[in-house]
Design a protein around this motif. Structure first.
Motif, PDB file in Angstrom:
ATOM      1  N   PRO A  31      32.963   7.862  -0.673  1.00  0.00           N
ATOM      2  CA  PRO A  31      32.533   8.781  -0.414  1.00  0.00           C
ATOM      3  C   PRO A  31      31.988   9.108   1.198  1.00  0.00           C
ATOM      4  O   PRO A  31      31.698   8.071   1.651  1.00  0.00           O
ATOM      5  N   TYR A  32      31.353  10.331   1.740  1.00  0.00           N
ATOM      6  CA  TYR A  32      30.770  10.618   2.832  1.00  0.00           C
ATOM      7  C   TYR A  32      29.574  11.058   2.842  1.00  0.00           C
ATOM      8  O   TYR A  32      29.519  11.485   1.312  1.00  0.00           O
ATOM      9  N   VAL A  33      28.780  10.294   2.735  1.00  0.00           N
ATOM     10  CA  VAL A  33      27.538  10.039   2.219  1.00  0.00           C
ATOM     11  C   VAL A  33      26.563  10.880   3.196  1.00  0.00           C
ATOM     12  O   VAL A  33      26.173  11.424   4.513  1.00  0.00           O
ATOM     13  N   GLN A  34      25.293  11.257   2.623  1.00  0.00           N
ATOM     14  CA  GLN A  34      24.901  12.453   3.261  1.00  0.00           C
ATOM     15  C   GLN A  34      23.728  11.851   3.084  1.00  0.00           C
ATOM     16  O   GLN A  34      23.167  10.408   2.802  1.00  0.00           O
ATOM     17  N   GLY A  35      22.643  12.147   4.383  1.00  0.00           N
ATOM     18  CA  GLY A  35      21.739  10.547   3.923  1.00  0.00           C
ATOM     19  C   GLY A  35      21.516   9.212   5.324  1.00  0.00           C
ATOM     20  O   GLY A  35      22.802   8.807   5.438  1.00  0.00           O
ATOM     21  N   GLU A  36      20.455   8.227   5.262  1.00  0.00           N
ATOM     22  CA  GLU A  36      21.356   6.937   5.490  1.00  0.00           C
ATOM     23  C   GLU A  36      22.727   6.133   4.036  1.00  0.00           C
ATOM     24  O   GLU A  36      21.659   6.654   2.735  1.00  0.00           O
ATOM     25  N   PRO A  37      23.113   5.886   4.996  1.00  0.00           N
ATOM     26  CA  PRO A  37      23.829   4.814   4.613  1.00  0.00           C
ATOM     27  C   PRO A  37      23.588   3.163   3.487  1.00  0.00           C
ATOM     28  O   PRO A  37      22.020   3.241   4.103  1.00  0.00           O
ATOM     29  N   ARG A  38      23.943   3.179   2.280  1.00  0.00           N
ATOM     30  CA  ARG A  38      23.101   2.160   1.344  1.00  0.00           C
ATOM     31  C   ARG A  38      23.957   1.848   0.627  1.00  0.00           C
ATOM     32  O   ARG A  38      24.902   1.862   0.577  1.00  0.00           O
ATOM     33  N   ALA A  39      23.565   0.356   0.786  1.00  0.00           N
ATOM     34  CA  ALA A  39      24.348  -0.563  -0.449  1.00  0.00           C
ATOM     35  C   ALA A  39      24.397  -0.133  -2.066  1.00  0.00           C
ATOM     36  O   ALA A  39      23.513  -0.917  -2.530  1.00  0.00           O
ATOM     37  N   GLU A  40      25.629   0.616  -1.938  1.00  0.00           N
ATOM     38  CA  GLU A  40      25.841   1.211  -3.072  1.00  0.00           C
ATOM     39  C   GLU A  40      27.161   1.697  -3.762  1.00  0.00           C
ATOM     40  O   GLU A  40      27.700   1.529  -3.116  1.00  0.00           O
ATOM     41  N   LEU A  41      27.041   1.124  -5.402  1.00  0.00           N
ATOM     42  CA  LEU A  41      28.461   2.203  -5.862  1.00  0.00           C
ATOM     43  C   LEU A  41      28.442   3.431  -5.408  1.00  0.00           C
ATOM     44  O   LEU A  41      27.964   4.040  -5.338  1.00  0.00           O
ATOM     45  N   PRO A  42      29.794   3.355  -5.387  1.00  0.00           N
ATOM     46  CA  PRO A  42      30.455   5.179  -5.797  1.00  0.00           C
ATOM     47  C   PRO A  42      29.289   6.147  -6.368  1.00  0.00           C
ATOM     48  O   PRO A  42      28.908   7.095  -6.655  1.00  0.00           O
ATOM     49  N   GLY A  43      29.114   5.474  -7.649  1.00  0.00           N
ATOM     50  CA  GLY A  43      28.992   6.553  -9.278  1.00  0.00           C
ATOM     51  C   GLY A  43      27.532   6.259  -8.666  1.00  0.00           C
ATOM     52  O   GLY A  43      26.862   7.681  -9.532  1.00  0.00           O
ATOM     53  N   GLN A  44      26.912   5.741  -8.113  1.00  0.00           N
ATOM     54  CA  GLN A  44      25.433   5.421  -7.394  1.00  0.00           C
ATOM     55  C   GLN A  44      24.647   7.258  -6.651  1.00  0.00           C
ATOM     56  O   GLN A  44      24.179   7.778  -6.747  1.00  0.00           O
ATOM     57  N   THR A  45      25.733   6.780  -5.183  1.00  0.00           N
ATOM     58  CA  THR A  45      26.215   7.677  -4.547  1.00  0.00           C
ATOM     59  C   THR A  45      26.007   9.266  -5.068  1.00  0.00           C
ATOM     60  O   THR A  45      25.442  10.265  -4.962  1.00  0.00           O
ATOM     61  N   TYR A  46      27.583   8.746  -6.140  1.00  0.00           N
ATOM     62  CA  TYR A  46      27.340  10.968  -7.060  1.00  0.00           C
ATOM     63  C   TYR A  46      26.279  10.983  -7.404  1.00  0.00           C
ATOM     64  O   TYR A  46      25.716  12.206  -7.803  1.00  0.00           O
ATOM     65  N   ARG A  47      25.715  10.456  -8.882  1.00  0.00           N
ATOM     66  CA  ARG A  47      24.538  10.871  -9.404  1.00  0.00           C
ATOM     67  C   ARG A  47      22.802  10.975  -8.794  1.00  0.00           C
ATOM     68  O   ARG A  47      22.368  12.007  -8.991  1.00  0.00           O
ATOM     69  N   ALA A  48      23.365  10.060  -7.496  1.00  0.00           N
ATOM     70  CA  ALA A  48      22.114  10.592  -6.952  1.00  0.00           C
ATOM     71  C   ALA A  48      22.464  11.963  -6.205  1.00  0.00           C
ATOM     72  O   ALA A  48      21.295  11.798  -4.835  1.00  0.00           O
ATOM     73  N   ARG A  49      23.378  12.358  -6.358  1.00  0.00           N
ATOM     74  CA  ARG A  49      23.669  14.030  -5.522  1.00  0.00           C
ATOM     75  C   ARG A  49      23.691  13.000  -3.401  1.00  0.00           C
ATOM     76  O   ARG A  49      23.419  14.444  -3.220  1.00  0.00           O
ATOM     77  N   ARG A  50      24.448  12.190  -3.820  1.00  0.00           N
ATOM     78  CA  ARG A  50      24.701  11.784  -1.583  1.00  0.00           C
ATOM     79  C   ARG A  50      26.249  12.247  -1.428  1.00  0.00           C
ATOM     80  O   ARG A  50      25.640  12.709  -0.297  1.00  0.00           O
ATOM     81  N   ASN A  51      26.643  12.430  -2.047  1.00  0.00           N
ATOM     82  CA  ASN A  51      28.317  12.336  -1.995  1.00  0.00           C
ATOM     83  C   ASN A  51      28.507  13.615  -1.455  1.00  0.00           C
ATOM     84  O   ASN A  51      28.769  14.539  -2.116  1.00  0.00           O
ATOM     85  N   ALA A  52      28.532  14.317   0.000  1.00  0.00           N
ATOM     86  CA  ALA A  52      29.192  14.728   0.678  1.00  0.00           C
ATOM     87  C   ALA A  52      29.648  16.045   0.169  1.00  0.00           C
ATOM     88  O   ALA A  52      29.356  17.465  -0.183  1.00  0.00           O
ATOM     89  N   PHE A  53      31.034  15.423  -0.339  1.00  0.00           N
ATOM     90  CA  PHE A  53      31.641  16.455  -0.889  1.00  0.00           C
ATOM     91  C   PHE A  53      31.243  16.973  -2.039  1.00  0.00           C
ATOM     92  O   PHE A  53      31.422  18.403  -1.743  1.00  0.00           O
ATOM     93  N   ALA A  54      31.322  16.033  -2.958  1.00  0.00           N
ATOM     94  CA  ALA A  54      31.180  17.239  -4.346  1.00  0.00           C
ATOM     95  C   ALA A  54      29.552  17.878  -4.318  1.00  0.00           C
ATOM     96  O   ALA A  54      29.736  18.884  -5.130  1.00  0.00           O
ATOM     97  N   GLU A  55      28.808  17.276  -3.562  1.00  0.00           N
ATOM     98  CA  GLU A  55      27.474  18.438  -3.322  1.00  0.00           C
ATOM     99  C   GLU A  55      27.848  19.375  -2.215  1.00  0.00           C
ATOM    100  O   GLU A  55      27.586  20.643  -2.669  1.00  0.00           O
ATOM    101  N   ALA A  56      28.745  19.590  -1.443  1.00  0.00           N
ATOM    102  CA  ALA A  56      29.534  20.929  -0.555  1.00  0.00           C
ATOM    103  C   ALA A  56      29.776  22.131  -2.325  1.00  0.00           C
ATOM    104  O   ALA A  56      30.221  22.768  -1.694  1.00  0.00           O
ATOM    105  N   LEU A  57      30.351  21.141  -3.118  1.00  0.00           N
ATOM    106  CA  LEU A  57      31.081  22.333  -4.141  1.00  0.00           C
ATOM    107  C   LEU A  57      29.893  23.562  -4.431  1.00  0.00           C
ATOM    108  O   LEU A  57      28.719  22.660  -5.093  1.00  0.00           O
TER     109      LEU A  57
END
Length: 461
Positions: free
Chosen positions: A353-379
């Motif tokens: 994932p290309y991450v919105q906001g500050e980088p964190r140590a987290e799995l891709p699924g966590q990034t997606y569920r937290a609405r921080r995946n820039a690609f998914a949230e641009a849709l």
């Protein structure tokens, strides 16, 4: 298939029997061979029922994959190349993120001749763009107004003439008969509703806007004519030899008149997420072509930009069999994508994932569920209501009650939907449905079938 495989496995023993009459040592027993044949799972009963409303004569490519495990859940003609319409914008957006990153930017600068750097009066001032599709005349930090104010603050008081650097794009190679809008190296977002009709008009408009802002900032501009900056060619120093005639390294001193122009002002855009969302959510065709133009290499062409889009797919490991890219927007009926290629792309953009906001140590699924995946949230996000330019985009009134972020695509006889859905179990799924039929196929019927399929998948898994 299984019968043919069994015959192939029997060939060694049949050969041994044919030689049984000849005196020879016993043939060694071949090792056991275990073969596992796999095939796509086909369609569940629920999805088959959802597809019952598909009009006759419509070709369908469908794939649903679990993004956590990689398991293919539903598949039908997933490798069939079909016209994808605006789902091509997913490729354009992914290529831009691969090029800029989630924290990248585009820059624009003003330059003066190296021999006149630091002077209050210069013979000319050049506007040089880096392809920023968000550059404006006066609004925001990335604007011509801010450039002019910077130049004044650094002591510039008089300019003989204004020039534009147009070498980054070959405007003649970017003529688009479908959009009818020239693609130029320097563009202003203010033009979006009423763009210029030629490269010459674009140059005149941009130059006039810069001249107005320079004068507003207190810089005197002597000429209203807008020129074109020549391409910079690094000079070739004359050969040198010592007193014995042996070659010497080139003279490191370069006269100021031969040096590249020096910057006096510079602005940059914000991260690309905002412009991606502004393009993907309402499915902005001109914006998508402007994004494609940012991928053109220096002095590049449309073909070069499309090549970088293709290269981004290959780097991400997308199966490109059957894929053909003709533009960045999906308006061209020459584009071809497969459901497999689209889900591969969605999968990779989920995993990396290309991450919105500050980088964190987290799995891709966590990034997606937290609405921080820039690609998914641009849709576009389904079912949120509002205008097409809002968060819901082209999905604002569809699939209410489901967590769906997906890109639509529509042309005469063509309808597509590809993106992410959260299933009832909480599993994140990537899906793609490509539908191609006769040009008079009712699009609303195709969309209704797509929605039924997505609902069936979300409920089943």
């Amino acid at each position: 298939m299984r019968r043919a495989l069994a015959l192939l496995l029997l060939l060694p023993s049949l050969g041994a029997l044919s030689r049984a009459g000849a005196p020879s040592a016993p043939a060694p027993t071949p090792p056991a061979i275990h073969v596992t044949l796999t095939r796509p799972p086909g369609l569940s009963a629920e999805v088959r029922r959802a597809l019952a409303g598909l009009p006759p004569g419509v070709r369908l490519g469908l794939l649903v994959r679990d993004l956590e495990t990689g398991e293919v859940l539903e598949a039908r003609e997933e490798g069939l190349p079909l016209i994808p319409a605006s789902t091509v914008k997913l490729v354009t957006a992914a290529a831009v993120l691969a090029d800029r990153g989630d924290a990248g930017w585009w820059s624009t600068e003003l330059t003066v001749p190296a021999s006149e750097a630091g002077r209050a009066r210069v013979t000319h001032l050049t506007l040089r763009g880096g392809g920023d599709p968000t550059l404006r005349v006066a609004d925001g930090p990335g604007s011509l107004r801010v450039l002019a104010r910077q130049a004044y603050a650094r002591g510039l008081r008089e300019v003989g003439a204004v020039r534009l650097d147009e070498t980054r794009l070959d405007a003649a190679a970017w003529q688009d008969p479908l959009l009818g809008v020239p693609m130029t190296a320097l563009r202003l977002a203010d033009w979006h509703a009423a763009p210029p009709t030629s490269a010459a008009q674009a140059r005149a408009w941009a130059g006039a806007a810069l001249i107005r802002e320079l004068r507003r900032a207190g810089v005197r501009v002597l000429s209203d004519e807008v020129g074109t900056a020549p391409r910079y060619l690094p000079p070739v120093p004359p050969p040198r030899r010592d007193e014995r005639g042996r070659p010497l390294p080139p003279d490191p001193f370069l006269p100021p008149a031969q040096r590249p122009e020096q910057g006096v002002a510079s602005v940059r855009s914000g991260p690309p997420f905002r412009v991606l969302a502004e393009v993907l959510r309402p499915s902005d065709n001109l914006g998508a072509e402007e994004l494609l133009a940012t991928l053109a290499p220096p002095h590049g062409t449309r073909e070069g930009a499309l090549g970088r889009g293709w290269a981004a797919l290959r780097r991400l490991g997308v199966d490109t069999a059957g894929v053909h890219l003709a533009d960045g927007s999906g308006l061209s009926r020459e584009n071809r994508l497969t459901a497999r290629a689209l889900v591969d792309l969605l999968d990779r953009m989920y995993d990396l994932p290309y991450v919105q906001g500050e980088p964190r140590a987290e799995l891709p699924g966590q990034t997606y569920r937290a609405r921080r995946n820039a690609f998914a949230e641009a849709l576009p996000q389904a079912g949120v209501g509002g205008e097409v330019t809002g968060r819901g985009g082209t999905l604002a009134g569809r699939l209410r009650g489901l967590d769906v972020r997906a890109k639509t695509g529509t042309l005469p006889g063509v309808s597509a939907l590809a993106g992410y859905v959260t299933a009832r179990s909480g599993r994140g799924l990537g899906f793609a449905l490509l539908m191609n039929g006769p040009r008079d196929t009712p699009i609303l019927t195709l969309r209704a079938v797509q929605d039924d399929v997505v609902r069936a998948v979300a409920e089943r898994y």
